[in-house]
Design an enzyme around this catalytic site. Structure first.
Site, PDB file in Angstrom:
ATOM      1  N   LYS A  84       0.831  -1.206   0.000  1.00 46.45           N
ATOM      2  CA  LYS A  84       0.000   0.000   0.000  1.00 46.45           C
ATOM      3  C   LYS A  84       0.864   1.253   0.000  1.00 46.45           C
ATOM      4  O   LYS A  84       0.598   2.218  -0.739  1.00 46.45           O
ATOM      5  CB  LYS A  84      -0.909  -0.014   1.233  1.00 46.45           C
ATOM      6  CG  LYS A  84      -1.712   1.256   1.425  1.00 46.45           C
ATOM      7  CD  LYS A  84      -2.746   1.462   0.340  1.00 46.45           C
ATOM      8  CE  LYS A  84      -3.453   2.783   0.503  1.00 46.45           C
ATOM      9  NZ  LYS A  84      -4.859   2.747   0.296  1.00 46.45           N
ATOM     10  N   CYS A 102      -3.319  10.714   1.746  1.00 48.96           N
ATOM     11  CA  CYS A 102      -2.547   9.519   1.375  1.00 48.96           C
ATOM     12  C   CYS A 102      -1.148   9.880   0.897  1.00 48.96           C
ATOM     13  O   CYS A 102      -0.168   9.740   1.640  1.00 48.96           O
ATOM     14  CB  CYS A 102      -3.299   8.741   0.288  1.00 48.96           C
ATOM     15  SG  CYS A 102      -4.903   8.073   0.803  1.00 48.96           S
TER      16      CYS A 102
END
Length: 463
Positions: free
Chosen positions: A231, A285
């Site tokens: 991720k 993010c």
């Protein structure tokens, strides 16, 4: 209630138990990613309790209402699952933990002021789970965490707090790979699902569970830390790639070329995939993930940190370009009235975390400009919190505006009547405006002037 970890049931029997609702699921965090995940889990398993500390969120969900906007299909799915009794909500964490055999964590993991991952909210959820976890339960982490968190924090923390041994419950990291505006599509099969457990049994159970959630491939990683890194590496790749594009955009004036045109042509080669330059990188993010990695390693990471420096510098570069272009038009940015178009970090998404607009507004103000800001998705008080005067889009033309900066190209900006403005200087951060009848500097493409509706590049040649 049936647990799936170290069970004597066959895989087929476990799948059937999941589908019948015999394996209750608790989803901790009902935000813009958590609510869609809970709704999809409810559709697949028929037995989900969503837990959130916000009483209004709990009340709305139990009434069959969806508090997350601009997610196609989500309001209907939430209403349907609540009506059939498959989805309910509570603000009582112990209630959720006591009722569940699968515990899914999807809460914010922000950065502290000193660029350290702040796991306070995450750890509070672990405290909650520990109050109700039972042998055979499974803990799944979906929110992004630093590498090693599942192995070094989640498993030993719950073990110590619950009194269970590490062999009595499973822990796996299964990252959300979801973008706002397409959550249901992404969760249910847009991309392969990554799963990685702290042991082989945890990986097996996670793969079995997500086999009921997604129609796409399940990729089993060798361990949870590798899954956590997947991720993060996705975000790091994008951050470094965008930094390259932004640096190319910054040298555009030295080269005297349209860098965007060159990038588009370069990308026709299958081994090249340069992103586009812009006014900066926002969201919760990409700007944060590099520090999730650098905070956990001793080896120097100059490329990762330099990419962050380049991208963090783009809002200032963008604002200064407007000052440069006003200067070329014979005007001073000090005392000028300028408008920032778009305060959210993405078009169509009411999210302001790490938005480049913040740096653009700050720099314009430092340069002495009177800064207005327009964003059709945000309330005036949110816009004003950035230090700009909020202005409605349909009132913008009533102001004597000298310059504008397009930060976020909301579709509502397509309806701007550019002819209503006199002698305007514009910086286009996204390359979306085209010929608007005014002088425009596009990041990566450079300055253009419009004369008799023909776009002319001052450094030579038509575009």
């Amino acid at each position: 209630m049936i647990g799936l970890y170290n069970t004597t049931l066959s895989s087929t029997e476990q799948q059937q138990a999941l589908r019948r609702g015999d394996v209750p699921v608790a989803v901790y965090g009902l935000g813009k990613m958590g609510l869609p995940l809970a709704a999809v889990y409810a559709k697949a398993t028929g037995n989900v309790t969503g837990m959130d500390i916000d009483e209004d969120v709990v009340r709305q969900l139990n009434a069959g209402e969806c508090h997350v906007g601009k997610e196609p299909g989500l309001p209907e799915l939430v209403a349907e699952q609540v009506e059939r009794g498959a989805l309910r909500a509570t603000a009582d964490g112990s209630e959720a933990a006591d009722s569940a055999a699968v515990h899914v964590i999807i809460v914010p993991t922000p950065l502290s002021d000193d660029k350290e991952p702040d796991l306070a909210i995450f750890q509070s959820v672990l405290d909650t789970i520990a109050t109700g976890i039972a042998p055979g339960d499974m803990v799944i982490v979906e929110c992004t965490v630093p590498p090693g968190t599942s192995r070094d924090l989640v498993a030993p923390y719950i073990e110590a707090a619950s009194g269970l041994s590490h062999e009595e419950f499973g822990v796996a990291f299964c990252p959300e790979r979801t973008a706002s505006g397409r959550a249901l599509e992404d969760i249910t099969g847009a991309y392969p699902k990554i799963v990685g457990g702290v042991d082989d049994e945890s990986t097996r159970v996670a793969a079995l569970i997500y086999g009921e959630i997604t129609s796409n491939e399940i990729i089993e990683m060798s361990d949870s830390t590798t899954a956590e890194s997947v991720k993060l590496f996705e975000g790091l790749y994008r951050d470094v790639n965008i930094a390259l594009a932004n640096e190319l955009g910054r040298i555009r004036d030295d080269l005297g070329i349209d860098v965007r045109e060159a990038i588009d042509a370069a990308n026709t080669q299958p081994f090249c995939n340069i992103h586009e330059p812009g006014p900066g990188v926002g969201g919760h993010c990409i700007p944060w993930y590099p520090y999730f990695v650098t905070s956990r390693v001793e080896t120097e990471t100059p490329l990762i940190l330099t990419a962050r420096e380049v991208n963090d510098g783009m809002p200032t570069f963008t604002a200064q370009k407007l000052g440069d272009e006003l200067g070329r038009a014979g005007r001073d940015i000090e005392g000028a009235t300028v408008a920032v178009l778009g305060v959210t970090y993405r078009p169509g998404v009411a999210e302001i975390r790490a938005t480049p607009a913040a740096g653009v507004i700050e720099t314009l103000s430092e340069l002495g400009a009177n800064v207005l800001a327009v964003d059709p998705l945000l309330d005036d008080d949110v816009v004003a919190s950035f230090g700009a005067t909020p202005v409605a889009l349909d009132e913008l033309a009533t102001y004597d505006v000298d310059g504008m900066v397009l930060v976020t190209p909301h579709e509502e900006f397509d309806d701007i009547d550019w002819a209503a403005f006199d002698d305007l200087v514009v910086v286009d951060g996204r390359g979306t405006l085209g010929d608007i009848g005014h002088r425009v500097y596009t990041i990566g493409s450079g300055p253009t002037e419009t004369v008799s509706h023909q776009t002319v590049a001052p450094d030579g040649g038509d575009r």
